[in-house]
Design an enzyme around this catalytic site. Structure first.
Site, mmCIF file in Angstrom:
data_model
loop_
_atom_site.group_PDB
_atom_site.id
_atom_site.type_symbol
_atom_site.label_atom_id
_atom_site.label_comp_id
_atom_site.label_asym_id
_atom_site.label_seq_id
_atom_site.Cartn_x
_atom_site.Cartn_y
_atom_site.Cartn_z
ATOM 1 N N ASP A 179 65.034 -16.737 21.968
ATOM 2 C CA ASP A 179 64.284 -16.773 23.231
ATOM 3 C C ASP A 179 62.857 -17.295 23.020
ATOM 4 O OD1 ASP A 179 63.952 -16.426 25.933
ATOM 5 O OD2 ASP A 179 63.556 -14.277 25.830
ATOM 6 N N ASN B 146 72.168 -17.977 32.814
ATOM 7 C CA ASN B 146 71.377 -19.210 32.668
ATOM 8 C C ASN B 146 71.868 -20.344 33.582
ATOM 9 O OD1 ASN B 146 70.789 -18.737 29.087
ATOM 10 N ND2 ASN B 146 69.505 -18.147 30.823
HETATM 11 C C1 IPE Z 1 68.627 -14.701 26.849
HETATM 12 O O1 IPE Z 1 67.409 -15.261 27.196
HETATM 13 C C2 IPE Z 1 69.686 -15.757 26.824
HETATM 14 C C3 IPE Z 1 69.629 -16.685 25.704
HETATM 15 C C4 IPE Z 1 68.793 -16.625 24.704
HETATM 16 C C5 IPE Z 1 70.624 -17.725 25.735
HETATM 17 P P1 IPE Z 1 66.917 -15.327 28.716
HETATM 18 O O2 IPE Z 1 65.586 -15.973 28.683
HETATM 19 O O3 IPE Z 1 67.946 -15.959 29.564
HETATM 20 O O4 IPE Z 1 66.811 -13.789 29.092
HETATM 21 P P2 IPE Z 1 65.825 -13.028 30.064
HETATM 22 O O5 IPE Z 1 65.902 -13.728 31.386
HETATM 23 O O6 IPE Z 1 64.471 -13.107 29.470
HETATM 24 O O7 IPE Z 1 66.328 -11.625 30.097
HETATM 25 C C1 IPE Z 2 65.701 -19.562 25.340
HETATM 26 O O1 IPE Z 2 64.440 -19.904 25.780
HETATM 27 C C2 IPE Z 2 66.734 -20.629 25.634
HETATM 28 C C3 IPE Z 2 67.702 -20.264 26.669
HETATM 29 C C4 IPE Z 2 67.742 -19.136 27.298
HETATM 30 C C5 IPE Z 2 68.680 -21.270 27.012
HETATM 31 P P1 IPE Z 2 63.982 -19.746 27.303
HETATM 32 O O2 IPE Z 2 64.306 -21.007 28.026
HETATM 33 O O3 IPE Z 2 64.537 -18.518 27.891
HETATM 34 O O4 IPE Z 2 62.418 -19.628 27.109
HETATM 35 P P2 IPE Z 2 61.437 -18.646 27.878
HETATM 36 O O5 IPE Z 2 61.975 -17.272 27.744
HETATM 37 O O6 IPE Z 2 61.393 -19.108 29.301
HETATM 38 O O7 IPE Z 2 60.137 -18.815 27.171
HETATM 39 MG MG MG Z 3 63.885 -16.634 27.993
#
Ligand code: IPE
Ligand code: IPE
Ligand code: MG
Length: 253
Positions: A25, A73
């Site tokens: 993340d 997502n």
């Molecule tokens: C979790 O991250 C999903 C992945 C790393 C693929 P998210 O960014 O989607 O989760 P939340 O929204 O912070 O809980």
């Molecule tokens: C993780 O990074 C990747 C996926 C969830 C696909 P994020 O896209 O959630 O990055 P943040 O949490 O917005 O920084």
């Molecule tokens: Mg995230």
């Protein structure tokens, strides 16, 4: 000469986690901090994936599960989802040789059927090419969500009962595990989440019952092999009790 962090650290090979799972993340925040588009963060994040997969294979980790795309997502802006799918396809194709070189077996957990067809096609080719590799299993969690996984398992079990293929009294924890995407896989020993968020976000909720959890403040694109090794060292210092009394070796017997 550049030092290799995997050579510098003394990890005990006896107590390495077999199964490491990572909630990768922080890509978006990494890009935002640099006034860049979120997709740039995902691109940089892909480089970290490469580095950690190779490090795991070199260190002798048996199984690595990477949370790459959740069922939630899909609700992100269309252009971001499209970019993530494009990066996924690129990764699956570009890493084929590396997987073969490192004897890595690719596996997918999640709703593979929901991915774009061209991505599914490339995944299938890589799955076939790597199916006999046996040094490390790399599970990519794609369109994965624990609630969907458990709901599907319940439906499949109910259908078998309806068809009289299964008896009600045969339902137990092992049977439920056998109906999850992770069937026949050991539960994760260690779950790492980057970017400082203290939640599972629908990841391996059944399987995480006794996993050790490590939260790192590092944003995924900045996560390094060195930090990963430090986390493995931290894991090796923990006492996993599984609900039993502490294991005190000097008092044994
Ligand atoms: C979790 O991250 C999903 C992945 C790393 C693929 P998210 O960014 O989607 O989760 P939340 O929204 O912070 O809980
Ligand atoms: C993780 O990074 C990747 C996926 C969830 C696909 P994020 O896209 O959630 O990055 P943040 O949490 O917005 O920084
Ligand atoms: Mg995230």
């Amino acid at each position: 000469m550049k030092s290799n962090p995997t050579q510098d650290v003394k990890l005990n090979p006896e107590t390495l986690p077999f199964h490491v799972a990572i909630i990768m993340d922080g890509n978006g925040r990494w890009a935002k901090k640099r006034l860049m588009n979120r997709v740039k963060g995902h691109e940089k994040g892909t480089q970290t994936v490469r580095c950690i997969v190779t490090a795991c294979a070199e260190l002798g980790i048996g199984m690595l599960t990477l949370y790459a795309f959740s069922t939630e997502n899909w609700a992100r802006p269309k252009h971001e989802v499209k970019a993530l799918m494009m990066l996924l396809k690129k990764f699956i194709v570009s890493e084929r040789d590396e997987f073969s070189k490192n004897n890595i077996h690719l596996n997918i957990i999640g709703q593979k059927h929901r991915l774009p067809e061209d991505v599914q096609k490339e995944i299938d080719t890589t799955l076939t090419l790597t199916k006999n590799n046996d040094k490390m299993i790399l599970n990519l969690a794609l369109s994965y969500g624990s609630r969907e996984e458990i709901t599907t398992a319940v439906k499949n079990i109910a259908r078998k009962i309806e068809l009289k293929e299964l008896k009600f009294r045969e339902i137990n924890q092992d049977l439920i595990s056998d109906h999850l995407y992770t069937r026949k896989m050991p539960d994760p020993d260690l779950i790492i989440r980057t970017s400082g968020e203290y939640r599972l976000s629908n990841f391996l909720m059944w399987q995480a019952a006794y996993s050790e959890i490590y939260i790192s403040d590092t944003l995924w694109p900045d996560f390094s092999e060195k930090e990963f090794i430090g986390i493995l060292k931290n894991f090796q210092e923990r006492d996993r009790r599984f609900g039993k009394v502490p294991c005190n070796k000097s008092n044994d017997g």
